[in-house]
Design a protein around this motif. Structure first.
Motif, PDB file in Angstrom:
ATOM      1  N   LYS A 246     -38.450 -68.057  -8.727  1.00 30.31           N
ATOM      2  CA  LYS A 246     -39.002 -68.075  -7.371  1.00 30.31           C
ATOM      3  C   LYS A 246     -40.530 -68.035  -7.381  1.00 30.31           C
ATOM      4  N   GLN A 247     -41.117 -67.451  -8.437  1.00 34.02           N
ATOM      5  CA  GLN A 247     -42.572 -67.348  -8.492  1.00 34.02           C
ATOM      6  C   GLN A 247     -43.229 -68.603  -9.059  1.00 34.02           C
ATOM      7  N   THR A 248     -42.523 -69.310  -9.931  1.00 36.55           N
ATOM      8  CA  THR A 248     -43.165 -70.420 -10.641  1.00 36.55           C
ATOM      9  C   THR A 248     -42.631 -71.788 -10.251  1.00 36.55           C
ATOM     10  N   VAL A 249     -41.489 -71.851  -9.591  1.00 37.05           N
ATOM     11  CA  VAL A 249     -40.911 -73.144  -9.201  1.00 37.05           C
ATOM     12  C   VAL A 249     -41.019 -73.301  -7.684  1.00 37.05           C
ATOM     13  N   PRO A 250     -41.702 -74.343  -7.209  1.00 36.86           N
ATOM     14  CA  PRO A 250     -41.786 -74.555  -5.754  1.00 36.86           C
ATOM     15  C   PRO A 250     -40.436 -75.024  -5.207  1.00 36.86           C
ATOM     16  N   HIS A 251     -39.786 -74.159  -4.431  1.00 40.96           N
ATOM     17  CA  HIS A 251     -38.481 -74.472  -3.853  1.00 40.96           C
ATOM     18  C   HIS A 251     -38.652 -75.113  -2.468  1.00 40.96           C
ATOM     19  N   TYR A 252     -37.907 -76.158  -2.229  1.00 40.47           N
ATOM     20  CA  TYR A 252     -37.758 -76.635  -0.854  1.00 40.47           C
ATOM     21  C   TYR A 252     -36.308 -77.050  -0.673  1.00 40.47           C
ATOM     22  N   TYR A 253     -35.807 -76.886   0.549  1.00 41.36           N
ATOM     23  CA  TYR A 253     -34.372 -76.981   0.784  1.00 41.36           C
ATOM     24  C   TYR A 253     -34.045 -78.110   1.761  1.00 41.36           C
ATOM     25  N   LEU A 254     -33.026 -78.906   1.409  1.00 36.68           N
ATOM     26  CA  LEU A 254     -32.521 -79.981   2.251  1.00 36.68           C
ATOM     27  C   LEU A 254     -31.065 -79.671   2.578  1.00 36.68           C
ATOM     28  N   SER A 371     -27.345 -77.859 -11.511  1.00 39.80           N
ATOM     29  CA  SER A 371     -26.450 -76.728 -11.232  1.00 39.80           C
ATOM     30  C   SER A 371     -25.771 -76.872  -9.878  1.00 39.80           C
ATOM     31  N   ILE A 372     -24.582 -76.279  -9.775  1.00 41.55           N
ATOM     32  CA  ILE A 372     -23.838 -76.210  -8.518  1.00 41.55           C
ATOM     33  C   ILE A 372     -23.408 -74.765  -8.295  1.00 41.55           C
ATOM     34  N   SER A 373     -23.700 -74.245  -7.107  1.00 43.26           N
ATOM     35  CA  SER A 373     -23.268 -72.908  -6.717  1.00 43.26           C
ATOM     36  C   SER A 373     -22.471 -73.028  -5.425  1.00 43.26           C
ATOM     37  N   ASN A 374     -21.214 -72.582  -5.453  1.00 46.55           N
ATOM     38  CA  ASN A 374     -20.301 -72.767  -4.320  1.00 46.55           C
ATOM     39  C   ASN A 374     -19.877 -71.407  -3.772  1.00 46.55           C
ATOM     40  N   LEU A 375     -20.260 -71.111  -2.544  1.00 44.05           N
ATOM     41  CA  LEU A 375     -19.851 -69.876  -1.866  1.00 44.05           C
ATOM     42  C   LEU A 375     -18.943 -70.170  -0.678  1.00 44.05           C
ATOM     43  N   GLY A 376     -18.449 -71.404  -0.625  1.00 44.64           N
ATOM     44  CA  GLY A 376     -17.611 -71.797   0.502  1.00 44.64           C
ATOM     45  C   GLY A 376     -16.348 -70.969   0.630  1.00 44.64           C
ATOM     46  N   MET A 377     -15.787 -70.525  -0.506  1.00 43.89           N
ATOM     47  CA  MET A 377     -14.544 -69.748  -0.458  1.00 43.89           C
ATOM     48  C   MET A 377     -14.722 -68.393   0.205  1.00 43.89           C
ATOM     49  N   PHE A 378     -15.976 -67.957   0.379  1.00 36.39           N
ATOM     50  CA  PHE A 378     -16.250 -66.682   1.044  1.00 36.39           C
ATOM     51  C   PHE A 378     -16.642 -66.864   2.510  1.00 36.39           C
ATOM     52  N   GLY A 379     -16.509 -68.081   3.018  1.00 42.05           N
ATOM     53  CA  GLY A 379     -16.841 -68.328   4.415  1.00 42.05           C
ATOM     54  C   GLY A 379     -18.320 -68.496   4.684  1.00 42.05           C
ATOM     55  N   ILE A 380     -19.140 -68.605   3.638  1.00 44.73           N
ATOM     56  CA  ILE A 380     -20.585 -68.778   3.818  1.00 44.73           C
ATOM     57  C   ILE A 380     -20.868 -70.219   4.246  1.00 44.73           C
ATOM     58  N   GLU A 381     -21.519 -70.393   5.382  1.00 43.50           N
ATOM     59  CA  GLU A 381     -21.794 -71.744   5.873  1.00 43.50           C
ATOM     60  C   GLU A 381     -23.017 -72.363   5.208  1.00 43.50           C
ATOM     61  N   GLU A 382     -24.024 -71.532   4.898  1.00 40.23           N
ATOM     62  CA  GLU A 382     -25.258 -72.073   4.319  1.00 40.23           C
ATOM     63  C   GLU A 382     -25.977 -70.960   3.572  1.00 40.23           C
ATOM     64  N   PHE A 383     -26.557 -71.283   2.411  1.00 39.32           N
ATOM     65  CA  PHE A 383     -27.355 -70.308   1.666  1.00 39.32           C
ATOM     66  C   PHE A 383     -28.388 -71.042   0.828  1.00 39.32           C
ATOM     67  N   ALA A 384     -29.399 -70.309   0.386  1.00 40.95           N
ATOM     68  CA  ALA A 384     -30.494 -70.888  -0.392  1.00 40.95           C
ATOM     69  C   ALA A 384     -30.320 -70.500  -1.852  1.00 40.95           C
ATOM     70  N   ALA A 385     -29.777 -71.395  -2.658  1.00 41.98           N
ATOM     71  CA  ALA A 385     -29.595 -71.127  -4.084  1.00 41.98           C
ATOM     72  C   ALA A 385     -30.936 -71.201  -4.802  1.00 41.98           C
ATOM     73  N   VAL A 386     -31.045 -70.482  -5.916  1.00 43.70           N
ATOM     74  CA  VAL A 386     -32.277 -70.445  -6.704  1.00 43.70           C
ATOM     75  C   VAL A 386     -32.134 -71.374  -7.903  1.00 43.70           C
ATOM     76  N   ILE A 387     -33.138 -72.225  -8.111  1.00 46.16           N
ATOM     77  CA  ILE A 387     -33.117 -73.185  -9.211  1.00 46.16           C
ATOM     78  C   ILE A 387     -33.083 -72.465 -10.551  1.00 46.16           C
ATOM     79  N   ASN A 388     -32.300 -72.990 -11.477  1.00 46.15           N
ATOM     80  CA  ASN A 388     -32.161 -72.426 -12.816  1.00 46.15           C
ATOM     81  C   ASN A 388     -33.077 -73.205 -13.767  1.00 46.15           C
ATOM     82  N   PRO A 389     -34.306 -72.728 -14.034  1.00 48.26           N
ATOM     83  CA  PRO A 389     -35.239 -73.480 -14.874  1.00 48.26           C
ATOM     84  C   PRO A 389     -34.669 -73.702 -16.272  1.00 48.26           C
ATOM     85  N   PRO A 390     -35.000 -74.844 -16.912  1.00 47.47           N
ATOM     86  CA  PRO A 390     -35.958 -75.850 -16.468  1.00 47.47           C
ATOM     87  C   PRO A 390     -35.338 -76.954 -15.618  1.00 47.47           C
ATOM     88  N   GLU A 391     -34.097 -76.754 -15.147  1.00 49.82           N
ATOM     89  CA  GLU A 391     -33.475 -77.771 -14.293  1.00 49.82           C
ATOM     90  C   GLU A 391     -34.338 -78.014 -13.050  1.00 49.82           C
TER      91      GLU A 391
END
Length: 404
Positions: A246-254, A371-391
């Protein structure tokens, strides 16, 4: 000839490891490649195997200790061999790293008094401090606190843990050889209460409170201190890597909503064909395949930032976030774009099971390209995943919902 065995570095990112259990005991015969112990690293529980043949003459570190690589943990040699010189060598090596901590003498009192003292922070001997650093620690001063300075026998790992918990090592009773303070001593010294002392409400130091976290106090108006839980190597690594990301990778979300109806119909048809084989696929398996195909079509996303260059990967290796008790692991589906849905489903199930059992090998959790992070099974409609460097990207998948 007897020799000292150090803790091996079991993964490229291993900075310390916890000896979960010894599989050999003192006096047992040891052959090359015999399993000596299980070690928890920042990624998984790994096998510590012997490179030598002989007899396990001495175990230097008990199970449960957290150590840095190359720290002496055992002595292997011939049966009946004299190891006194090696023991003295280990003792002198660990003793040279101890710290001297000055504590003001306690005033005579009929009962133990609680005092706030300033403790000089123990710094590595190789890095002289430019200014004296102090940390405040609230401790229960023992009745017989000595007025003179005393050497505190402890390892660098123990001193670091004490600094993190703001604990004065001079007040901790050591249970190791020659009174050495070991990791369990610091952990049992919770919130200024020595092991065996009781907090208000009756909970013993080092024990779980009755009812677990948030349990009601025994007497109305009394307040229990927080329950201190040890952070595993994995949790500490996750915390460090997420902070760095979060400190070194500029995150933006679509964010986009997708009509999942056709995919759900396809899954139903596939599972109908696989039912006779006792196999099935999930929506997550289909999403993995869809993402892999998309990465082939848009290779700019299948890339890693490497400081001075961008690596456009020629393979599509999908990292899958799997939740376990200690945190999160990311096993990798290799060449996901070239595999069928059923094969992906089988691999995901196998990797997830072994991830929860901490049986994955380091190469099964590294070098993903997306990477893919899936929280749909918990009823989460939207969340901001954190990039796994160096991906360069991560896909956060929310829940499936019915909409007109």
């Amino acid at each position: 000839m007897a020799k000292i065995i150090g803790l091996p570095k079991l993964s490229p990112t291993m900075e310390e490891g916890t000896l979960v259990a010894w599989t050999k005991k003192e006096g047992d015969a040891v052959d090359v490649d015999d399993l000596l112990a299980e070690v928890e690293t920042d990624k998984a529980t790994m096998e510590f195997r012997s490179f030598d043949r002989g007899v396990l003459l001495k175990i230097l570190v008990p199970a449960g200790e957290t150590l840095e690589p190359d720290v002496p943990v055992a002595i292997i040699g011939k049966a009946g061999e004299d190891i006194s010189e090696l023991l003295a060598q280990v003792e002198s090596a660990t003793g040279s790293a101890t710290a001297t901590v000055a504590v003001p003498a306690a005033e005579p009192a009929a009962e133990p008094a609680t005092a706030t003292v300033a403790v000089p922070a123990a710094e590595p001997a190789t890095e002289p401090a430019t200014e004296p650093a102090t940390v405040a620690a609230s401790v229960s001063a023992p009745e017989s606190a000595p007025a003179s300075d005393a050497r505190v026998l402890s390892s660098p790992v123990v001193r670091r843990l004490a600094r993190e918990k703001s604990i004065d090592l001079r007040a901790v009773q050591g249970s190791g050889p020659h009174g050495r303070i070991v990791k369990r001593d610091v952990e049992s010294y919770a919130g200024g209460a020595l092991a065996g002392e009781r907090y208000p409400g009756g909970a013993l130091a080092g024990e779980r409170y009755p009812g677990g976290v948030g349990a009601a106090v025994a007497v109305r108006g009394e307040r229990l201190p927080p329950r201190v839980a040890k952070a595993s190597s994995m949790r500490r690594t996750i915390a460090r890597r997420l902070t760095e990301s979060k400190q070194t990778v500029p995150h933006y979300y679509l964010t986009i909503d997708v009509d999942i109806g056709p995919l759900a119909d396809a899954r139903k048809a596939m599972n109908g064909e696989l039912e006779a084989e006792g196999r099935k696929v999930s929506l997550n398996d289909l999403i993995i395949k869809a993402a892999a195909v998309a990465l082939r079509r848009v290779p700019e996303v299948n890339a890693s930032w490497m400081g001075k260059a961008i690596h456009y990967h020629q393979v599509v290796d999908i990292s899958i976030a799997v939740a376990i008790d200690d945190g999160l692991m990311t096993p990798v589906i290799r060449d996901a774009d070239q595999k069928g849905i059923a094969q992906i489903a089988d691999e995901v199930r196998d990797l997830a099971t072994r991830a929860r059992d901490k049986k994955l090998q380091p190469e099964e959790m590294t070098n993903g390209t997306f990477s893919i992070s899936n929280l749909g099974m918990f009823g989460i409609e939207e969340f901001a995943a954190v990039i796994n460097p160096p991906e360069g990207a991560i896909l956060a998948v929310g829940t499936v919902r019915n909409e007109p």
